[in-house]
Write a protein that holds these residues in place. Structure first.
Motif, PDB file in Angstrom:
ATOM      1  N   TYR A 362       9.810  68.469 -63.817  1.00 39.34           N
ATOM      2  CA  TYR A 362      10.826  67.655 -64.488  1.00 39.34           C
ATOM      3  C   TYR A 362      12.137  68.429 -64.596  1.00 39.34           C
ATOM      4  CZ  TYR A 362      13.498  65.805 -68.396  1.00 39.34           C
ATOM      5  OH  TYR A 362      14.514  65.347 -69.180  1.00 39.34           O
ATOM      6  N   PHE A 363      12.029  69.687 -65.001  1.00 49.40           N
ATOM      7  CA  PHE A 363      13.242  70.485 -65.177  1.00 49.40           C
ATOM      8  C   PHE A 363      13.897  70.808 -63.838  1.00 49.40           C
ATOM      9  CE2 PHE A 363      11.383  70.921 -69.296  1.00 49.40           C
ATOM     10  CZ  PHE A 363      12.484  70.917 -70.127  1.00 49.40           C
ATOM     11  N   LEU A 364      13.077  70.970 -62.825  1.00 47.74           N
ATOM     12  CA  LEU A 364      13.649  71.187 -61.497  1.00 47.74           C
ATOM     13  C   LEU A 364      14.428  69.950 -61.052  1.00 47.74           C
ATOM     14  CD1 LEU A 364      10.791  72.989 -59.594  1.00 47.74           C
ATOM     15  CD2 LEU A 364      13.011  73.906 -60.221  1.00 47.74           C
ATOM     16  N   PHE A 365      13.867  68.822 -61.347  1.00 48.00           N
ATOM     17  CA  PHE A 365      14.538  67.573 -61.003  1.00 48.00           C
ATOM     18  C   PHE A 365      15.847  67.440 -61.767  1.00 48.00           C
ATOM     19  CE2 PHE A 365      14.627  62.771 -61.360  1.00 48.00           C
ATOM     20  CZ  PHE A 365      15.058  62.581 -60.071  1.00 48.00           C
ATOM     21  N   LEU A 366      15.800  67.816 -63.018  1.00 54.05           N
ATOM     22  CA  LEU A 366      17.007  67.769 -63.848  1.00 54.05           C
ATOM     23  C   LEU A 366      18.070  68.697 -63.278  1.00 54.05           C
ATOM     24  CD1 LEU A 366      18.329  66.743 -66.429  1.00 54.05           C
ATOM     25  CD2 LEU A 366      17.197  68.532 -67.690  1.00 54.05           C
ATOM     26  N   ARG A 367      17.634  69.871 -62.877  1.00 52.25           N
ATOM     27  CA  ARG A 367      18.584  70.828 -62.297  1.00 52.25           C
ATOM     28  C   ARG A 367      19.153  70.287 -61.002  1.00 52.25           C
ATOM     29  NH1 ARG A 367      16.817  76.888 -60.829  1.00 52.25           N
ATOM     30  NH2 ARG A 367      15.776  75.882 -59.097  1.00 52.25           N
ATOM     31  N   TRP A 368      18.275  69.656 -60.220  1.00 52.23           N
ATOM     32  CA  TRP A 368      18.743  69.095 -58.965  1.00 52.23           C
ATOM     33  C   TRP A 368      19.795  68.024 -59.226  1.00 52.23           C
ATOM     34  CZ3 TRP A 368      18.355  64.205 -56.642  1.00 52.23           C
ATOM     35  CH2 TRP A 368      18.732  64.176 -55.283  1.00 52.23           C
ATOM     36  N   LEU A 369      19.554  67.181 -60.210  1.00 51.90           N
ATOM     37  CA  LEU A 369      20.515  66.138 -60.553  1.00 51.90           C
ATOM     38  C   LEU A 369      21.837  66.751 -61.003  1.00 51.90           C
ATOM     39  CD1 LEU A 369      18.665  63.321 -62.488  1.00 51.90           C
ATOM     40  CD2 LEU A 369      19.658  63.255 -60.224  1.00 51.90           C
ATOM     41  N   PHE A 370      21.728  67.832 -61.738  1.00 55.33           N
ATOM     42  CA  PHE A 370      22.926  68.531 -62.202  1.00 55.33           C
ATOM     43  C   PHE A 370      23.777  68.953 -61.009  1.00 55.33           C
ATOM     44  CE2 PHE A 370      24.764  72.729 -63.363  1.00 55.33           C
ATOM     45  CZ  PHE A 370      25.657  72.293 -64.319  1.00 55.33           C
ATOM     46  N   GLY A 371      23.155  69.640 -60.067  1.00 51.98           N
ATOM     47  CA  GLY A 371      23.893  70.102 -58.894  1.00 51.98           C
ATOM     48  C   GLY A 371      24.424  68.941 -58.070  1.00 51.98           C
ATOM     49  N   PHE A 372      23.610  67.945 -57.926  1.00 49.42           N
ATOM     50  CA  PHE A 372      23.959  66.793 -57.116  1.00 49.42           C
ATOM     51  C   PHE A 372      25.164  66.056 -57.703  1.00 49.42           C
ATOM     52  CE2 PHE A 372      22.937  62.164 -56.739  1.00 49.42           C
ATOM     53  CZ  PHE A 372      23.304  62.027 -55.428  1.00 49.42           C
ATOM     54  N   ASN A 373      25.197  65.939 -59.020  1.00 47.28           N
ATOM     55  CA  ASN A 373      26.321  65.257 -59.642  1.00 47.28           C
ATOM     56  C   ASN A 373      27.584  66.095 -59.619  1.00 47.28           C
ATOM     57  OD1 ASN A 373      25.686  62.517 -60.734  1.00 47.28           O
ATOM     58  ND2 ASN A 373      23.901  63.663 -61.399  1.00 47.28           N
ATOM     59  N   ILE A 374      27.405  67.415 -59.614  1.00 49.76           N
ATOM     60  CA  ILE A 374      28.589  68.260 -59.442  1.00 49.76           C
ATOM     61  C   ILE A 374      29.244  67.941 -58.108  1.00 49.76           C
ATOM     62  CG2 ILE A 374      29.344  70.624 -58.991  1.00 49.76           C
ATOM     63  CD1 ILE A 374      27.525  71.579 -61.120  1.00 49.76           C
ATOM     64  N   LEU A 375      28.406  67.793 -57.098  1.00 46.64           N
ATOM     65  CA  LEU A 375      28.907  67.490 -55.769  1.00 46.64           C
ATOM     66  C   LEU A 375      29.651  66.147 -55.762  1.00 46.64           C
ATOM     67  CD1 LEU A 375      28.629  68.938 -53.030  1.00 46.64           C
ATOM     68  CD2 LEU A 375      26.825  67.325 -52.490  1.00 46.64           C
ATOM     69  N   LEU A 376      29.018  65.142 -56.350  1.00 46.42           N
ATOM     70  CA  LEU A 376      29.654  63.828 -56.411  1.00 46.42           C
ATOM     71  C   LEU A 376      30.972  63.911 -57.186  1.00 46.42           C
ATOM     72  CD1 LEU A 376      26.844  61.213 -57.148  1.00 46.42           C
ATOM     73  CD2 LEU A 376      27.772  61.941 -54.975  1.00 46.42           C
ATOM     74  N   PHE A 377      30.917  64.651 -58.264  1.00 41.45           N
ATOM     75  CA  PHE A 377      32.100  64.790 -59.117  1.00 41.45           C
ATOM     76  C   PHE A 377      33.246  65.432 -58.339  1.00 41.45           C
ATOM     77  CE2 PHE A 377      34.396  67.534 -62.218  1.00 41.45           C
ATOM     78  CZ  PHE A 377      35.072  66.514 -62.870  1.00 41.45           C
ATOM     79  N   LEU A 378      32.907  66.475 -57.603  1.00 43.55           N
ATOM     80  CA  LEU A 378      33.952  67.155 -56.831  1.00 43.55           C
ATOM     81  C   LEU A 378      34.548  66.221 -55.793  1.00 43.55           C
ATOM     82  CD1 LEU A 378      32.475  70.720 -56.263  1.00 43.55           C
ATOM     83  CD2 LEU A 378      34.297  70.015 -57.811  1.00 43.55           C
ATOM     84  N   LEU A 379      33.713  65.472 -55.137  1.00 42.94           N
ATOM     85  CA  LEU A 379      34.206  64.533 -54.130  1.00 42.94           C
ATOM     86  C   LEU A 379      35.147  63.518 -54.761  1.00 42.94           C
ATOM     87  CD1 LEU A 379      31.234  63.501 -51.827  1.00 42.94           C
ATOM     88  CD2 LEU A 379      33.433  64.403 -51.146  1.00 42.94           C
ATOM     89  N   MET A 380      34.680  62.920 -55.841  1.00 43.90           N
ATOM     90  CA  MET A 380      35.480  61.894 -56.489  1.00 43.90           C
ATOM     91  C   MET A 380      36.794  62.483 -56.992  1.00 43.90           C
ATOM     92  SD  MET A 380      33.784  59.111 -56.221  1.00 43.90           S
ATOM     93  CE  MET A 380      34.145  57.816 -57.377  1.00 43.90           C
ATOM     94  N   THR A 381      36.729  63.665 -57.553  1.00 44.85           N
ATOM     95  CA  THR A 381      37.930  64.291 -58.093  1.00 44.85           C
ATOM     96  C   THR A 381      38.916  64.610 -56.975  1.00 44.85           C
ATOM     97  OG1 THR A 381      36.454  65.334 -59.648  1.00 44.85           O
ATOM     98  CG2 THR A 381      38.716  66.060 -59.692  1.00 44.85           C
ATOM     99  N   ALA A 382      38.392  65.196 -55.918  1.00 44.74           N
ATOM    100  CA  ALA A 382      39.292  65.673 -54.877  1.00 44.74           C
ATOM    101  C   ALA A 382      39.990  64.525 -54.165  1.00 44.74           C
ATOM    102  CB  ALA A 382      38.506  66.514 -53.876  1.00 44.74           C
ATOM    103  N   PHE A 383      39.273  63.421 -53.928  1.00 43.19           N
ATOM    104  CA  PHE A 383      39.857  62.382 -53.091  1.00 43.19           C
ATOM    105  C   PHE A 383      40.409  61.202 -53.879  1.00 43.19           C
ATOM    106  CE2 PHE A 383      36.986  64.576 -50.188  1.00 43.19           C
ATOM    107  CZ  PHE A 383      37.886  64.898 -49.197  1.00 43.19           C
ATOM    108  N   ILE A 384      40.025  61.070 -55.132  1.00 38.93           N
ATOM    109  CA  ILE A 384      40.519  59.925 -55.892  1.00 38.93           C
ATOM    110  C   ILE A 384      41.328  60.347 -57.104  1.00 38.93           C
ATOM    111  CG2 ILE A 384      39.885  57.827 -57.120  1.00 38.93           C
ATOM    112  CD1 ILE A 384      37.392  57.689 -55.460  1.00 38.93           C
ATOM    113  N   VAL A 385      40.722  61.142 -57.959  1.00 33.62           N
ATOM    114  CA  VAL A 385      41.342  61.398 -59.254  1.00 33.62           C
ATOM    115  C   VAL A 385      42.609  62.243 -59.107  1.00 33.62           C
ATOM    116  CG1 VAL A 385      40.981  62.348 -61.537  1.00 33.62           C
ATOM    117  CG2 VAL A 385      39.116  61.204 -60.383  1.00 33.62           C
ATOM    118  N   ILE A 386      42.527  63.319 -58.354  1.00 35.29           N
ATOM    119  CA  ILE A 386      43.699  64.196 -58.239  1.00 35.29           C
ATOM    120  C   ILE A 386      44.852  63.506 -57.504  1.00 35.29           C
ATOM    121  CG2 ILE A 386      44.544  66.339 -57.188  1.00 35.29           C
ATOM    122  CD1 ILE A 386      41.900  67.607 -57.998  1.00 35.29           C
ATOM    123  N   PRO A 387      44.582  62.858 -56.356  1.00 31.38           N
ATOM    124  CA  PRO A 387      45.696  62.134 -55.723  1.00 31.38           C
ATOM    125  C   PRO A 387      46.322  61.105 -56.657  1.00 31.38           C
ATOM    126  CG  PRO A 387      43.858  62.262 -54.234  1.00 31.38           C
ATOM    127  CD  PRO A 387      43.388  62.813 -55.522  1.00 31.38           C
TER     128      PRO A 387
END
Lengths: 967, 183
Positions: A362-387
């Protein structure tokens, strides 16, 4: 002939005979030394070789537990000094072999298991290298053929030199192939050798290496004294190669173990009574065969490493080699980086030590989600929010273009009330007011089609990319376990074995948890036994028609009840959502209404969903007990119902929202004009707000659950002694519901991504805090569970649920992109009719060829073709999988057949022995059905009895200590 | 890791990494764990052979009912473990080790009498160790062993050979999840 007889005699260890090449079968008559060995190893070092390298295999070598060779201690070794020529040849042949297997032999570049598989085990290759091994064991030696069928060569009479063996008439050699008829050879030396050679050359046995190995070991103490480094390499290479060769040897020994059981051992100490020795003997023999096979490989590998620098690789081979090393280095580098970067390693270890693998997953899955959402967050930030934040000031102005003009006025119409004080915070929680006009929500983004940065295009492409990335990441994350799950699903008749062999969690470190685990396993095994009894009694009970009727009636009623509850939950969600939306929109500007009440009402849909998710599953768990299902099925059906509830509530929410925004006719701003409908000015932001609230609520509930429920319950269970609380006990870390919670929150992120670009960022924060909260729950509040948790069984479900959820989330998002008109007054797509027009407009500007290609690829004709193609691929794969299943079944049958063949051969052997009947009249005739183990025992005894009477036996050297710690 | 970094040369680490399923960081971590078993001894000589009693002090092994078997299987000499033995063990129990490697070692661990066959005595041994203080009743035990044999013993010889064990493990997906130490 290069064998030194003195050495044989001097060598207490082994060797009985040796035979020369086929061209010139010479037998050394002098070799009649007292040879205690059970083993005759004969090596034909190729037809061309004049000086035959002959050596014996060391008979008793300590079997290292890892299956690795340990250098035998001098007295135990069968040192056969080689002539330089012979050893040269040995090395040459090995080198040849190395070449032929260079791809997978090179351990320094880490030949992997799979690679090795390609060549089969080494014996195969050797066979091809024109080596013909013949290993005449004193009684039985098993050759393992390429086809993994067993060839046994039997020398019923042992303790004779080769000469004797070949010349004596009664030595029958049975060479059996389980598929072909038995071949009886012998009586005469030459045919024996010849035929034996023929057969052994066709049966690529790994035993040959034994001899090759000894060669190398016996040659000048392995060439040079290695540096400490190469020693180290050698040792470890041995280790890993041990693993691999083990596989090969295991495979052969697996089919031949019973044969080798009978293979009567070298003489034992005479005073050792035969009764107790059977087991050890068996073990020794098995060890030895296996060991020898492994030894050989190790030596080859060692030799390879020692001579590595001199091995010349050139051309493509070299290129390949370097490339492989580079790739390996790179992957090593990445694994190093990953290990460094992965957070919370220690926490997860602690948790696993306390709770076991299930909770840790369960905790591994949680950690995976954490990393995965960081990735999504970075994508969204870089291409949408910052522009967007850079071009924020370019507002639309009234222009001549009618669409732009409408949009401008609609935009003016779309206002939010900005309040101060408490409301400021309330707005933050609800995503209304000032919050709605931030980068967090879709509505705030602008449509600057003219600017240098095409925001609508970037927006839609990034969202699509995020969805695709999610799919890819999930596929990657789950594929391995999914494979295992699919493999497992083929047949599930391995409950008991799984329960026993997969029971212990090797990662446990906590003594108390380990005790609990043992208790749990006991409970589990016992309940399985009880379950079996239960099934039996239920079968009996259901013989009675009346009882059966009652049971089915109960099940029907309960299912209806559950459907009713699901329906009620759905109805509640629909009602509450529409009421709360209409109430909120009609009172939005009404300052008279209590702000907190408004907040509550705003949150009512989310609260309803959460309440349903929290309250209904326990009810499901209760009623399922009335249904009289088996334990395993209870878990499954409860899980299915819970999942159904979760997904259903989201679907209901989506449908309600959809009817809200498509309610009644719309004006030019695409907001509803129907007075009965709720006044939603910007449906994208409205959608975003709903998910924003759900995410927040989900988080708050999770935290509250730990602090307000689990921790107090734990404290109460410890301090309070009154009956009810004691019965309730401390809370339990329910992996199933916890993982479902995670999947649910991820689902919210996917759904809200399009309308609330910063949701992944929220999820990052959420999962970060959640990790520590849940850790607190796991380590402090919840004691380790006594019920064993089958990670794999539920994992299959989780994966299916995760994929299903993804699909469920992708459909509304895609529909939002392709099927709903964006609001005129807000959002980056305000100037477009559909969101996907952003892509199409961009494509129009491409060169004609490319845009035509795009048009073609999105046309119905093309999609039809693709669908047909996909269907064909599915059909093909389906056929393939059927064929594979059949093949698997065939192999299984073959395995069974092989076992029978083995027994058949043993019986043949037994009969043969009976015929010979010289010294072992005592040995009773065995029936065909008699188990192998017994057979081997009898043979062993049959062999030994006469021996003990034989005075000649005294000349045998005492057996070596098998477990010599020096090795 | 700074302290233990100097223990191995870069070359040694490279070798270890190539020859195990572990990354360098993990290898250093393994060494740290090895050192923690007997700090004095290991500091004096990193290749020291620690006695079994020290090795079983490792938290994972301490609570493991099969610890003696595991030590026996991984010890190269039979009376203790060197760092390389230890590394070998950790490598097999790591996440990176492929399933077939794990299966092989599991087979050895469960094969108590070391005859390369898992007989019903071995099975009984395994089950007894697994259940610890509370033992199954004799009837249940026999029934359970019978069940396992029925499932796994394909050739009806009343023992499980490696091939049969491998086959049954391939159908027992829990095994891979559980047969590992967390690094």
């Amino acid at each position: 002939m290069t064998v030194k007889n003195e050495s044989l005699i001097a060598n207490p260890a082994s060797i009985e005979i040796f035979i020369s090449t086929i061209e010139s079968p010479q037998l050394d008559d002098n070799d009649k030394g007292p040879c205690p060995s059970s083993k005759l190893s004969i090596l034909f070092a190729g037809q061309a070789a004049e000086n035959l390298p002959i050596s014996s295999s060391p008979t008793r070598r300590a079997r290292s537990p890892t299956g690795l060779v340990r250098p035998a201690s001098p007295p135990a070794r069968s040192v056969t000094p080689m002539s330089p020529v012979a050893s040269m040849q040995c090395l040459a042949s090995i080198e040849e072999l190395d070449k032929s297997t260079s791809q997978d032999e090179d351990d320094t570049s880490d030949g992997t298991f799979e690679k090795r598989e390609r060549h089969g085990y080494l014996g195969h290759t050797i066979g091809e290298a024109k080596q013909s091994p013949l290993n005449l064991d004193s009684s039985v030696e098993v050759y393992h053929c390429k086809s993994s069928l067993t060839v046994s060569s039997v020398l019923p009479e042992r303790r004779h030199s080769a000469t004797d063996a070949v010349s004596q008439d009664q030595r029958n050699i049975v060479i059996g192939n389980s598929e072909e008829a038995l071949v009886y050879l012998s009586k005469d030396g030459e045919p024996l050798v010849q035929s034996a050679h023929e057969i052994s050359s066709s049966s690529k046995t790994a035993d040959m290496f034994v001899t090759a190995e000894d060669y190398c070991e016996n040659t000048p103490r392995v060439i040079v004294e290695e540096s400490s480094k190469s020693q180290r390499r050698k040792r470890l290479v041995k280790r890993r190669s041990g693993l691999r060769s083990l596989e090969a040897s295991e495979r052969s020994s697996a089919s031949s173990e019973s044969d080798s059981d009978i293979a009567v051992e070298a003489p034992r100490e005479e005073d050792e009574k035969h009764r107790g020795s059977k087991k050890r003997k068996k073990q020794e023999q098995a060890n030895q065969t296996e060991q020898n096979r492994m030894d050989a490989r190790h030596v080859l590998m060692r030799h390879k490493i020692l001579t590595q620098k001199s091995v010349k690789a050139s051309g493509i081979v070299l290129l390949e080699e370097t490339r492989r090393k580079k790739v390996k280095q790179l992957s090593n580098f990445f694994s190093n980086v990953a290990y460094t970067l992965a957070p919370w390693g220690k926490s997860i270890r602690d948790i696993e030590g306390y709770h076991g693998a299930g909770v840790a997953s369960y905790f591994l899955f949680l950690r995976w989600l954490f990393g995965f959402n960081i990735l999504l967050f970075l994508l969204m930030t870089a291409f949408i929010v910052i522009p967007m934040s850079l071009i924020a000031d370019t507002q639309l102005t009234a222009s001549n273009n009618s669409v732009v003009k409408t949009s401008y006025y609609c935009g003016l119409n779309y206002t939010v009330v900005e309040q101060k004080g408490v409301s400021y915070l309330l707005d933050f929680i609800q995503g209304t007011g000032w919050m709605e006009k931030t980068l967090a929500f879709h509505g705030h983004y602008v449509s600057n089609l003219s600017g240098s940065y095409n925001l609508p295009l970037a927006y839609i492409l990034t969202v699509l990319a995020c969805m695709l990335l999610s799919l890819a990441m999930m596929a990657r994350y789950t594929s391995k376990s999914f494979e295992a799950a699919l493999l497992n699903s083929i047949d599930t008749n391995f409950e008991s074995s799984n329960k026993v062999f997969g029971a212990w969690d090797y990662g446990l470190t906590d003594a108390k948890a380990a005790q609990l685990k043992q208790k749990g396993i006991h409970y589990d095994l016992q309940s399985e036994m009880m379950e079996q009894a239960f099934m039996r009694t239920r079968m009996e009970r259901l013989e009675n028609k009346c009882a059966m009727f009652r049971l089915y009636l109960a099940r029907t009623i309960i299912n209806l009840f559950i459907i009713f509850m699901l329906g009620a939950a759905a109805y509640a969600i629909v009602k509450v959502t529409s009421w709360s939306t209409s109430y909120a929109s009609s009172h939005a500007d009404d300052s008279g209404v209590d702000k907190w009440l408004l907040l509550l009402i705003q949150y009512l849909p989310s609260l309803t969903i959460t309440a349903c998710n929290a309250l209904l599953p326990p009810i499901f768990e209760l009623v399922v007990k009335l249904e009289d299902y088996s334990q395993a099925f209870i878990i499954k059906i409860t899980l299915i119902r819970t999942v159904f509830l979760r997904l259903a509530s989201i679907i209901v929410l989506l449908i309600t929202l959809y009817t809200e925004i498509t309610c009644g006719p719309t004006n030019e701003c695409r907001t509803t004009v129907e007075p009965d409908c709720s006044d939603i000015r910007c449906w994208e932001s409205y959608f975003g707000q709903q998910f924003y609230k759900l995410v927040i609520l989900d988080f708050v509930v999770a935290v509250i659950k730990v602090f307000a429920v689990e921790l107090p319950r734990k404290v109460l269970a410890e301090k309070c002694t009154c009956g009810l609380i004691q019965k309730l006990g401390p809370p339990e870390f329910n992996i199933t519901s916890n993982v479902l919670d995670l999947i649910y929150s991820q689902c919210l992120i996917w759904l809200g991504l399009l309308f609330c670009p910063l949701l992944p960022g929220m999820m990052v924060v959420k999962s970060f805090i959640l990790f520590f909260v849940k850790k607190l729950s796991a380590m402090v509040a919840c004691p380790p569970s006594e019920k064993p948790y089958r990670a794999s069984r539920i994992n299959t479900f989780f994966m299916i649920i995760l994929l299903l959820t993804y699909f469920l989330c992708a459909v509304p998002v895609l529909y939002g992109i392709f099927g709903i008109h964006p609001s005129r007054g807000c959002g980056p797509f305000r100037l477009l009719d559909y969101m996907n027009e952003a892509i199409e407009n961009a494509v129009q500007e491409w060169p004609l060829f490319l845009s035509n290609t795009y048009d073609l690829s999105t046309s119905a004709a093309f999609s039809g073709t693709v669908i047909i193609l996909l269907c064909m691929i599915i059909y093909y794969l389906n056929t393939m999988s059927k064929a594979h299943n059949q093949r698997a079944n065939l192999l299984k049958e073959q395995l069974i057949m092989e076992g029978r063949d083995k027994q058949f051969l043993l019986n043949k052997l037994q009969e043969q022995e009976q015929k010979l009947g010289k010294k072992n009249e005592a040995s009773p005739l065995k029936k065909v059905e008699q188990p192998v183990a017994q057979a081997s025992e009898k043979i062993t005894q049959g062999k030994q009895n006469p021996r003990s009477n034989d005075p000649g036996e005294g000349s045998f050297s005492p057996p070596h200590v098998v477990d010599n710690p020096e090795w | 890791m700074g302290g233990s970094q100097s223990v191995f040369t870069e070359e040694e680490l490279d070798d270890y990494q190539t020859l195990t399923y572990l990354s360098k960081k993990e290898i250093l971590h393994v060494f740290k764990r090895f050192k923690s078993l007997a700090p004095g001894l290991v500091e004096a000589n990193k290749n020291v052979k620690l006695p079994m009693s020290k090795i079983t002090e490792m938290p994972e092994l301490k609570v493991n009912p099969f610890r003696d078997q595991i030590c026996k299987v991984f010890s190269s000499s039979g009376d203790g473990m060197t760092f390389e033995d230890f590394l070998d063990m950790m490598s097999v129990f790591s996440d990176g080790a492929p399933k077939n490697v794990k299966v092989e070692y599991a087979f050895r661990v469960y094969d108590f009498d070391g005859d390369d066959l898992i007989s019903d005595t071995d099975l009984q041994n395994v089950i007894e160790k697994l259940t610890g203080a509370n033992q199954l009743s004799e009837a249940d035990m026999q029934q359970l062993i019978e069940n396992i044999m029925e499932e796994a013993d394909l050739d009806d010889d009343k023992t499980l050979s490696f091939a049969e064990f491998e086959h049954v493990i391939s159908k027992a997906p829990d095994f891979v999840n559980s047969f590992r130490f967390r690094m």
